[in-house]
Structures are given as C-alpha cells and as structure tokens.
Design a protein around this motif. Structure first.
Motif, PDB file in Angstrom:
ATOM      1  N   ALA A 249       0.849  -1.199   0.000  1.00  0.00           N
ATOM      2  CA  ALA A 249       0.000   0.000   0.000  1.00  0.00           C
ATOM      3  C   ALA A 249       0.881   1.244   0.000  1.00  0.00           C
ATOM      4  O   ALA A 249       1.947   1.263   0.608  1.00  0.00           O
ATOM      5  CB  ALA A 249      -0.901  -0.016   1.228  1.00  0.00           C
ATOM      6  N   LEU A 250       0.420   2.253  -0.718  1.00  0.00           N
ATOM      7  CA  LEU A 250       1.135   3.533  -0.744  1.00  0.00           C
ATOM      8  C   LEU A 250       0.217   4.604  -0.174  1.00  0.00           C
ATOM      9  O   LEU A 250      -0.843   4.884  -0.742  1.00  0.00           O
ATOM     10  CB  LEU A 250       1.530   3.897  -2.179  1.00  0.00           C
ATOM     11  CG  LEU A 250       2.513   2.967  -2.886  1.00  0.00           C
ATOM     12  CD1 LEU A 250       2.751   3.447  -4.305  1.00  0.00           C
ATOM     13  CD2 LEU A 250       3.815   2.885  -2.148  1.00  0.00           C
ATOM     14  N   ILE A 251       0.622   5.162   0.970  1.00  0.00           N
ATOM     15  CA  ILE A 251      -0.194   6.202   1.599  1.00  0.00           C
ATOM     16  C   ILE A 251       0.479   7.539   1.287  1.00  0.00           C
ATOM     17  O   ILE A 251       1.640   7.755   1.639  1.00  0.00           O
ATOM     18  CB  ILE A 251      -0.289   5.999   3.122  1.00  0.00           C
ATOM     19  CG1 ILE A 251      -0.590   4.520   3.438  1.00  0.00           C
ATOM     20  CG2 ILE A 251      -1.338   6.901   3.727  1.00  0.00           C
ATOM     21  CD1 ILE A 251      -0.338   4.152   4.883  1.00  0.00           C
ATOM     22  N   VAL A 252      -0.250   8.387   0.600  1.00  0.00           N
ATOM     23  CA  VAL A 252       0.311   9.670   0.171  1.00  0.00           C
ATOM     24  C   VAL A 252      -0.177  10.759   1.108  1.00  0.00           C
ATOM     25  O   VAL A 252      -1.376  10.876   1.366  1.00  0.00           O
ATOM     26  CB  VAL A 252      -0.104   9.968  -1.287  1.00  0.00           C
ATOM     27  CG1 VAL A 252       0.444  11.325  -1.738  1.00  0.00           C
ATOM     28  CG2 VAL A 252       0.383   8.870  -2.208  1.00  0.00           C
ATOM     29  N   ASP A 253       0.758  11.543   1.615  1.00  0.00           N
ATOM     30  CA  ASP A 253       0.387  12.630   2.523  1.00  0.00           C
ATOM     31  C   ASP A 253      -0.491  13.639   1.772  1.00  0.00           C
ATOM     32  O   ASP A 253      -0.144  14.083   0.679  1.00  0.00           O
ATOM     33  CB  ASP A 253       1.667  13.319   3.028  1.00  0.00           C
ATOM     34  CG  ASP A 253       1.379  14.198   4.221  1.00  0.00           C
ATOM     35  OD1 ASP A 253       0.305  14.040   4.833  1.00  0.00           O
ATOM     36  OD2 ASP A 253       2.233  15.047   4.553  1.00  0.00           O
ATOM     37  N   GLY A 254      -1.618  13.957   2.362  1.00  0.00           N
ATOM     38  CA  GLY A 254      -2.522  14.925   1.742  1.00  0.00           C
ATOM     39  C   GLY A 254      -3.615  14.285   0.923  1.00  0.00           C
ATOM     40  O   GLY A 254      -4.411  14.996   0.301  1.00  0.00           O
ATOM     41  N   SER A 255      -3.645  12.949   0.901  1.00  0.00           N
ATOM     42  CA  SER A 255      -4.686  12.280   0.121  1.00  0.00           C
ATOM     43  C   SER A 255      -5.404  11.202   0.942  1.00  0.00           C
ATOM     44  O   SER A 255      -4.748  10.426   1.638  1.00  0.00           O
ATOM     45  CB  SER A 255      -4.064  11.631  -1.120  1.00  0.00           C
ATOM     46  OG  SER A 255      -5.032  10.867  -1.789  1.00  0.00           O
ATOM     47  N   PRO A 256      -6.721  11.166   0.879  1.00  0.00           N
ATOM     48  CA  PRO A 256      -7.433  10.100   1.594  1.00  0.00           C
ATOM     49  C   PRO A 256      -7.504   8.797   0.799  1.00  0.00           C
ATOM     50  O   PRO A 256      -8.076   7.818   1.255  1.00  0.00           O
ATOM     51  CB  PRO A 256      -8.832  10.689   1.765  1.00  0.00           C
ATOM     52  CG  PRO A 256      -9.001  11.575   0.589  1.00  0.00           C
ATOM     53  CD  PRO A 256      -7.647  12.083   0.197  1.00  0.00           C
ATOM     54  N   ILE A 257      -6.946   8.812  -0.410  1.00  0.00           N
ATOM     55  CA  ILE A 257      -6.970   7.602  -1.250  1.00  0.00           C
ATOM     56  C   ILE A 257      -5.640   6.876  -1.102  1.00  0.00           C
ATOM     57  O   ILE A 257      -4.579   7.430  -1.403  1.00  0.00           O
ATOM     58  CB  ILE A 257      -7.183   7.954  -2.743  1.00  0.00           C
ATOM     59  CG1 ILE A 257      -8.374   8.895  -2.944  1.00  0.00           C
ATOM     60  CG2 ILE A 257      -7.294   6.715  -3.601  1.00  0.00           C
ATOM     61  CD1 ILE A 257      -9.717   8.283  -2.757  1.00  0.00           C
ATOM     62  N   VAL A 258      -5.712   5.632  -0.666  1.00  0.00           N
ATOM     63  CA  VAL A 258      -4.500   4.817  -0.534  1.00  0.00           C
ATOM     64  C   VAL A 258      -4.409   3.884  -1.746  1.00  0.00           C
ATOM     65  O   VAL A 258      -5.417   3.306  -2.167  1.00  0.00           O
ATOM     66  CB  VAL A 258      -4.527   4.016   0.795  1.00  0.00           C
ATOM     67  CG1 VAL A 258      -3.366   3.055   0.882  1.00  0.00           C
ATOM     68  CG2 VAL A 258      -4.503   4.973   1.976  1.00  0.00           C
ATOM     69  N   LEU A 259      -3.217   3.805  -2.301  1.00  0.00           N
ATOM     70  CA  LEU A 259      -3.022   2.977  -3.498  1.00  0.00           C
ATOM     71  C   LEU A 259      -2.540   1.579  -3.114  1.00  0.00           C
ATOM     72  O   LEU A 259      -1.810   1.432  -2.117  1.00  0.00           O
ATOM     73  CB  LEU A 259      -1.985   3.620  -4.424  1.00  0.00           C
ATOM     74  CG  LEU A 259      -2.221   5.076  -4.812  1.00  0.00           C
ATOM     75  CD1 LEU A 259      -1.083   5.575  -5.690  1.00  0.00           C
ATOM     76  CD2 LEU A 259      -3.546   5.233  -5.543  1.00  0.00           C
TER      77      LEU A 259
END
Lengths: 472, 362
Positions: A235-245
């Motif tokens: 999983a990739l959690i991007v700061d500033g986004s509620p969508i995790v890839l």
C-alpha cells in the motif's frame, strides 16, 4: 553562532513569508533563537512545552540542557544546511549562540478532519472509518489493525516542489520483496514538481501510463487496505490524500466490495454476479439496443418489435442520434449535479428527469424505450463505481460500434478491449486474472465467493512470499 | 506490452479447439452432403484422424526439441534455403485459408444481415481487431480465447441440444461409394490441417509432462463438436442439406422462435463472429511467424503492412460469391494442403529421425 544573522538568513531563504515566526531568548548571556512556521506548528505546544520550560530555567543554557528541558518526544539534532527544509516541514528549529548545534523539535499540526465513512464505499455492516488527508492518521488507522512486527512502513519523498511524503506499507514475509523493491525504484525515478494527490502516482507507477484502464488499486477504507496487505499487496499512503493505493492490482478487485466480507457468502456471490451483470448492461446495453434496432431487428420478439415501431415512428431523429443525445444529456446532468450545491441537486434531478425526460417523450423528440435503455445503462454503471470512468468511455465506444456495424462491431470491440486488457501485467499480475489466465484457487474469491474458512491460500494472480494464510 | 510470451497446455488446447471447430461449422457440412450424401460423415472422421497424427507428431517434436523454434528445427536439417521455401509456402497456405474463411463469413453475413453492406465496411470491422490480436501475440490470443471459451461451449451445447429437437429423420447410409467419400475428403482437405499452426508456435508453447492430455482432450472435444453439428445438421435437413449452406446457423434457424424469446439464430451468429475473429487472428499470427522467419531483420510493422496490403488486394480481386468460393475451396486450396499434410510432416519426421540417430550415436 550569530543568532540574529542566522534567523535573517532563514527568513531570506523563505522569502520573508508571512507565516515565518522567530523568537529569541536570552539567558545568562547565552542566546537561543527559535524559527518556525506558525501555520504548520502547534502554537500551544510551542508555548507550553518548549518556550516556557526554557524561559523558566534559571541555570546555564546549552544545547544539552535545552534538549532535556523541552517536553516533546520528537527531538533531533540536525545540520545547519537542513534548517530551511525542516522549518518547511513544520519543525521548530532552535539555534544557540554558545554552540554550533541545531535542535529540531517536531510539533507539526494542521487542520485535519476526523476519520469518517467515505462517500464512495459505504457499508451496511462493517467498519465505517475512512482515511483522511493526514498521513499520520492514516498510518494509525492501519497500524491499529496489525499488532505485529510484520507491518513495515517505509518513507519516500516525491515532488521537487511539494516534497510529498509517501509511506510504503507492506507485511514483511508476505509481500514479495521484488515488488517492494520495484515500487521503491519507480518512486525514486519519478521526476515531477509536485504530487498533490495519490492519483498523480496512478499513472506514474503504472506499466502502461497511456492506458485507459486503471492499473493500480485505490481505496479509502483501512479495513480493505488491511485485507489487501494480508494478501501480500503493497500500500502507498500519500500525505494529503485520503486515497491509498495498492499494488499489484487486478480488475477483479473492483468487482469485490467490503460488504462482501461482512455478509453471507452466498449472498456475496449473488451480489458479485449482479455487479457483473451491471457492468455488461452499462458497457453493452445502449450499443446492443441500437444494433438490434438497426441491424438485427428480425431477432426481436414480434410484440417488442411492434412496441418499438409504434414509439419510434414519430421521432424526428435517427435512433443513433436519439440515443447519443440522451446519453450526452445524462452525462451533462451528471457533471452539473457533481458541482452544484446539494440543495440545487434536487432541482437538477427534477429538470433532468421530469422536464427533459418526460416532456421530451411527450413532445415526440425521444422515445420511451430509448430513455429506459439509457437510464438502465447509466444506473448499472454505478454497480462498480470504481470503474466509472472506464465504463463510461466504453459505453460510448460500443454505442458507436453498435450503430455502425451492429453485433459484428460490438463483438470485435469486446475482443479488442479484452485482448488489450490481457496484455497488461502490472508488477507481474495479469490484469484479468483469475479469469484469464484461469486460476482455480483464486476463483474462491472471484465471481463466486466461498466461506472465509475455505480461503486458506493467498492469491496466486501475483507473487507473494507466503501462499498459505494459516501459520502451521 | 506482452508480445510473444509463452502459453501453457490449457491455452494451447483452447487455441487448438477454436481452430479445429471454427471453420468447419458453416459451409463444410453442406458441401460434404452435396458430394457424398450421408456418407459425407465419414470424410471428416478420416481427416480428423490424419490431423490427430499431426498433433501426435507435434507432441514428439516438442519432446525432442523443447525450446527450439520450428524455423531452427527445419534449418538445422535442411539448410536455410529449403527452410525459407517451406516457410514461404506455409505463409501462402495460411493466407489462402484466411481468404477462404473471410469470404465464407462475409457471404454469410451479407446474405443474412448486412444486405446493403460492402467489403470495405466488413474489412474495416475485421482487420483492426485481427491485426491487434496477432500483434499482441500468442499469449494474448490464448488468454482472450480462454475468456470466451465458457460462452463458446455454452452456445455450442445449446445449439446441439436445440438442434436435436429439430431432428426428423434417421441416417440413411449406402448412398455413396467409397470413391465418392475419398473424393469428398480430398476436396475438403483444405478446411483441415490447422494443427500445423502449433508447429509454428512451438517455441512459445510450454507444456509440462503430464499436461499433454489437456491438449489432446481439447482436440477430441473440438472434433466431437464438429461431428455433432454435422450429424444434427444432416438429420435436421435430411435430403435438402445441400440447399442450406450455413450449417451451424441453419440448425438454430430450424427452431426460429422459442417461448417468445425471438429468433434464436442470433446466438449462432454471435458464436460465428467470435470464431471468425479468433481464427483469422491465429492464421495471421502464423503468417507473421513465417514472415519473421523469412525476413528476420525486418520490424513487425513490415509484416503487418505486407499482410494487409496482400490481403486487401486478394479480397477485392478474389471471390466474393458463394459458388466461386466453393470452387476456390474445392479445386484450388486442396493443392495448398500438400504443405500441411505432406511437406511439414515430412520435414518433422526427418528432423526427428536425425535427432534420434544423433542421440543414439552419442
């Protein structure tokens, strides 16, 4: 260190931005300088846990004593060259006139919303929390589901201007290290000025960035991400986004829904079949309808043929123009309803459904069967909302094919699209697995779903280190 | 993009099933009846047995040369010039079969649905998809075919079951002599022999030791399906079978409406469209393999351009009505079948003997 001069330098580096704050404190001949961004730091913590203990201290001020005095855990010594970058990340920087050492205290704070149920994936029974825009909160939401040392979180930074933090999250001993390495390599190679949302990474990390098909999983719910981590995905959690890839991704994932795992397995299988039907109706419905009407009318039951003939003979447009017009009109209404305030949404629905639809039929501009077909197709589209964009485009493509060459074109188009999808293998996962290639064990959680107790293996569609789910 | 990656036993079997089944379900049953009456049933059995021999030869060849390209197998035994000639002939053979298949399908659709359409529209519809499939490679063709297999099987079973309800007579044999049957088999030999495609793809086929039965099973299923359709068709139309050229379609036309569902023959039409796309794509892929063998240094774009240029010319110049396509299929194409049934097996046989002798010496 000349504190005033250093503060001036930092402020010059930050172009004297209005949110840059600085303070100095003199104690027993020694001077301490504080620099921070008031927009990014917790001012209460700064006052209570940093400034006050130091100002109250009556002894000799030095780097070591200050380090002991501050009542914050996240304290580190940094180099002088790192000061500007640290200040930009919401860190309070402390400089000392009697030392060359620099202290960085992390009291980053900005407004975030509390985890709430994401609008795209509501559940009837099951966890209702969703990710937020804050990286730390999102990590907490995942971490609390794994009280295990297996959960690994690594950091990557992407974007020359935004310096966006990305947490690479996976389970050690389950996720394939080659995939993790590949993701890190691709992240390090990204040359972009900014990553505003995780969607930026969708194309940047895909094998086929020019493709219409979605090649990386997107999710707003920590329970789903946890389940995917358990399958061996990253999983990739991007700061500033509620969508995790999530990577790797196969199309089947969008056919699955978190509700499936919190309800009876037979009912889940039935729902998946309904979703598949929904996709078929949405993609092929208008195209097949127009193909039958224009080319293959002799295969329709005679009663239905008479109904169509009765309702369409007064229509001034050709069937294709008619269905295209209604489809485009729906798309316009959809776009409008997304952007209008909710209190105006109702008005749009009334205008769309009653005035345009009903009046259009009564005025003899559009026929009822066409309205029904388009409405069914557009509603069916939302059985799998994650594939909304792809299905909408394909719907129009197959509409044109059906109107041009009938079923020959529709089948040709379907073969073309599926063959194209079959060429995609993102991170080693065949896009249409476990249907093509057919993987029997993965079909336990495919179109049909078996009870959880029978799902003893992890997916074979992509590589992971441990195939068995049980620890023996 | 995945290009020319290997396929396993299941995908090989499915490709073989599509090949065995596809081009024999439209005009073949009608022509067989026309030439040999009810004994026409025997001709495909005989030809399937020969085709089974080809599959067995492929099995032997694959075991002896597991990783090698077919081009290299021939080249190592006969030299480069002979190999290029053989590949050139195979390329011509598949081009000829594509012309036959295209024309049969085109005539079928023009007669039944697209009455006002012309060749151009049909070519615009078929060529991009067929080219795309062939360019994407054997694995893409195999996987996409695998995706459609359940639908194909369902339609096939449905057609046979529905066809059985339309049967109104029993087989009346002893209407033709053995020479008639032999002649019929010889005339329609060009519809068979598709198994040699596996030889061309042999370096892209990875079959584990115990998985060969899957390939042979698919062959058997394909042959059984063809025979089932021929039998049901003959028994449905009895003495007028020769008047109904599109057998598979006509089986369902016989029961035009069922329970107010509308005409069921659209189901057979859907299957014919599927199979036409796939079979043309597999033939085209075989043509590309031949082209790449003859011109190894040329880029893929040249083989694509060459094929499309020649094919479009052939389609516009060659046959576009049923009587001419039958003459083409019965009197000219059988000569090309010498490539599939004699030249390729002979080359393989000699290569196998040479390998066996080499192994013995070692």
């Amino acid at each position: 260190m000349d504190i005033k001069n250093e503060i001036k330098k930092i402020k010059t580096n930050l172009h004297n931005s209005i949110d840059v704050s600085d303070r100095t404190l003199e104690k027993n001949g020694a001077e301490i300088g504080f620099v921070y961004l008031k927009s990014m730091t917790d001012n209460a913590i700064f006052a209570d846990a940093i400034y006050e203990p130091i100002s109250r201290f009556s002894g000799e001020i030095s780097f070591e004593t200050v380090k002991e005095l501050v009542q914050v855990n996240d304290v580190e010594e940094i180099k002088k060259s790192e000061i500007t970058q640290k200040v930009l990340k919401g860190v309070v920087v402390l400089m000392f006139s009697n030392s060359d050492k620099v202290l960085a205290i992390d009291i980053l704070k900005f407004l975030t919303r509390t985890p709430s149920e994401p609008p795209t994936s509501p559940v009837i029974m099951g966890p209702r929390e969703g990710f937020t825009e804050d990286l730390k909160t999102n990590i907490t939401l995942i971490r609390r589901r794994f009280y295990s040392e297996q959960l690994v979180l690594e950091e990557a930074v992407v974007g020359s201007s935004t310096q966006t933090k990305i947490a690479i999250c996976y389970l050690d001993g389950i996720a394939d290290p080659k995939i993790v390495k590949d993701i890190k390599k691709r992240l390090s190679k990204i040359k972009i000025d900014g990553v505003i949302d995780s969607y930026y990474l969708l194309t940047l990390l895909s094998d086929r960035p020019d493709s219409m098909l979605k090649q990386i999983g997107c999710c707003e719910k920590p329970d789903i991400i946890s389940a995917k981590l358990l399958e061996g995905r990253v999983a990739l959690i991007v700061d500033g986004s509620p969508i995790v890839l999530t990577i790797p991704f196969v199309l089947l994932e969008d056919l699955q829904n978190s509700n499936d795992y919190y309800t009876n397995y037979i009912y889940s299988s039935f729902l998946r079949f309904i979703r598949l039907m929904g996709i078929f109706l949405a993609v092929f419905g208008p195209g097949v309808y127009i193909a039958l009407q224009l080319f293959h009318y002799n295969v329709l039951p005679i009663n239905y043929l008479i109904t169509i003939a009765d309702t369409t003979q007064q229509i001034p447009f050709t069937p294709f123009i008619e269905i295209l017009f209604i489809s485009l009109l729906f798309q316009i209404l959809y776009e409008v309803s997304l952007r209008l305030p909710s209190y105006l949404g109702l008005a749009t629905s009334i205008v769309g459904a009653l005035i345009l639809g009903d009046t259009g039929v009564k005025a003899g501009l559009i026929s009822p069967p066409t309205v029904i077909v388009v409405a069914i197709a557009k509603i069916a589209l939302y059985t799998v909302p994650e594939q909304n964009a792809q299905i909408t485009i394909l719907q129009f493509v197959f509409l044109v094919l059906g109107a041009s060459v009938g079923l020959l074109g529709i089948i040709g188009g379907a073969i073309y699209v599926l063959a194209y999808a079959n060429t995609i293998e993102n991170y080693g996962a065949p896009y249409l697995a476990p249907f093509s290639p057919f993987i029997l064990s993965d079909n336990k959680d495919g179109l049909l779903k078996v009870p959880l107790s029978d799902m003893t293996n992890r997916p074979k569609s992509f590589s992971n280190e441990k195939k068995e789910r049980t620890d023996d | 993009m995945i290009r020319d990656k290997a396929i396993g036993a299941w995908q090989t079997g499915i490709i073989l099933f599509f090949l065995i089944f596809a081009n024999k379900i439209l005009i073949l049953p009608s022509l067989l009846f026309n030439n040999a009456k009810f004994e026409g049933l025997i001709a495909p059995i005989f030809l399937f047995l020969i085709e089974l021999g080809l599959l067995f030869l492929f099995y032997k060849l694959k075991i002896k040369f597991p990783k090698e390209r077919f081009f290299d197998v021939i080249k190592n035994n006969f030299g480069k010039v002979v190999t290029i000639i053989v590949f050139f002939l195979i390329g011509i053979y598949f081009l000829g079969k594509m012309v036959l298949l295209y024309n049969v399908t085109y005539i079928f659709f023009r007669n039944l649905i697209y009455k006002e359409s012309n060749n151009t529209l049909f070519l615009i519809c078929l060529l991009p998809v067929v080219n795309h499939l062939a360019i994407c490679g054997v694995r893409t063709i195999g996987r996409t075919a695998q995706l459609f297999l359940p639908g194909v099987v369902a339609i096939l079973i449905f057609a046979v079951v529905v066809g059985v309800f339309g049967i109104n007579s029993s087989v009346i044999m002893e209407q033709s002599t053995f020479s008639n049957i032999a002649l019929s088999a010889l005339r329609h030999v060009s519809v068979f022999g598709d198994t040699i495609i596996l030889f061309l793809f042999m370096d892209k086929i990875n079959i584990k030791k115990g998985e060969w039965k899957v390939v042979f099973s698919f062959f058997g299923a394909g042959a059984a399906s063809v025979m089932a359709i021929i039998v049901v068709f003959f028994l449905s139309y009895t003495y007028t079978s020769f008047l109904h050229p599109f057998a598979f379609f006509e089986i369902l036309s016989y029961v035009k409406e069922y329970g107010g569902l509308g005409r069921l023959d659209i189901i057979s039409m859907i299957l014919i469209i599927f199979l036409t796309y796939f079979q043309l794509a597999i033939y085209l892929k075989a043509f590309f393999v031949c082209f790449d063998g003859i011109f190894p240094k040329l880029d893929r774009i040249y083989s694509v351009l060459t094929f499309n240029f020649i094919f479009i010319i052939l389609i516009y110049v060659a046959v576009i009505n049923l009587s001419r396509i039958i003459i083409y299929a019965e009197y000219y194409l059988p000569y090309l079948s010498i490539i599939a049934f004699i030249i390729v097996p002979a080359c393989c046989f000699i290569a196998l003997i040479a390998k066996w002798r080499k192994e013995k010496r070692e």
